[in-house]
Enzyme design. Structure first.
Site, PDB file in Angstrom:
ATOM      1  CG  ASN A  17      -2.072   1.006   1.073  1.00 52.19           C
ATOM      2  OD1 ASN A  17      -2.270   1.604   0.031  1.00 52.19           O
ATOM      3  ND2 ASN A  17      -2.793   1.231   2.161  1.00 52.19           N
ATOM      4  CG  ASP A 156      -4.436  -7.572  -3.300  1.00 52.22           C
ATOM      5  OD1 ASP A 156      -5.412  -8.352  -3.215  1.00 52.22           O
ATOM      6  OD2 ASP A 156      -4.513  -6.348  -3.047  1.00 52.22           O
TER       7      ASP A 156
END
Length: 262
Positions: A17, A156
């Site tokens: 992130n 992811d």
């Protein structure tokens, strides 16, 4: 008679992130302490020139980057103690290849695919894009397998597979990331001959890799398992462990690990 030489390789995958954001939270120290043989990062959110110098050239590692064309968005990075024979930053389909979602590094024993699959939560167009990306990716991996390659696939996936993989399945069945159509693709992927390595070793509930920042969900372990290591069936016997590193902070995702023997 000569013995068989067994080498264990430790791989870690982590949606950070933002590589610059996670670096301000002690990422470099964690990296140098953990010392994985290969580290795959997703959502680095930086162009190569914006990556801190110490993370562009990490001592003892070869680094590979595929940032998105759009600044501050998406992007993947792979670090490896072994130099890749080849590296590729796309699957050859233009509409998927400019978002910085794919990084392939070829080694002697396997091909490593590091992915940040699309999020379908921004509307119907993005859900369609996500499902098209999934299908294009499956064609791509099947072609690699048909050529006789072993694959390690991580990243992811932006979808939790089964009710066991999400804290609140009922409430989320119409939310992108747990919609039947997204989960059916994972079923199809596994039926095609790929293995969710974590579930080879752990069949317990409440094993998550992402928690919403907005609701302080991590404190209560109200999470989703969105991050995976897959291998092709033919390579499954090389897998010795697959695990979640839920105690590692710094992102809304935690890292996951895979150990293989060659």
């Amino acid at each position: 008679m000569g013995g068989v030489f067994i080498r264990e390789i430790n791989l870690i995958s982590w949606n950070v992130n933002g590589i610059r954001a996670v670096d301000r939270k002690g990422f470099s120290d964690w990296f140098s302490k953990t010392k994985p043989d290969m580290l795959c990062l997703q959502e680095i959110k930086a162009q190569v020139e914006q990556i801190p110098k110490r993370l562009k050239h990490v001592e003892g590692y070869h680094s590979y980057f595929n940032p998105a064309e759009r600044k501050g968005y998406s992007g993947v990075a792979t670090y490896s103690t072994s130099k890749a024979n080849e590296s590729y930053t796309g699957i050859g389909i233009d509409k998927f290849d400019h978002e910085g979602r794919f990084l392939r590094t070829d080694f002697d024993d396997f091909i490593l695919l590091n992915l940040y699959w699309p999020n379908g939560g921004m509307g119907d167009d993005r859900l369609k894009y996500k499902l098209e990306f999934y299908d294009a990716f499956l064609d791509y991996t099947n072609n690699l397998r048909d050529e006789g390659n072993n694959l390690v696939i991580c990243g992811d996936l932006n979808t939790a597979h089964k009710p066991i993989d999400i804290a609140r399945p009922k409430e989320n069945e119409n939310v992108s990331g747990f919609m039947p159509i997204e989960r059916e693709w994972i079923d199809k992927f596994l039926v095609d001959g790929y293995v969710d390595t974590f579930r080879m070793f752990n069949d317990k509930p409440e094993q998550y890799t992402w928690w919403s920042y907005r609701t302080r969900a991590r404190d209560r372990n109200v999470g989703w398992r969105l991050d995976y290591f897959f291998v092709n069936e033919e390579f499954k016997s090389n897998v010795v462990d697959s695990y979640i590193m839920s105690d590692v902070m710094g992102s809304d995702h935690c890292p996951i690990g895979l150990k293989i023997e060659l």
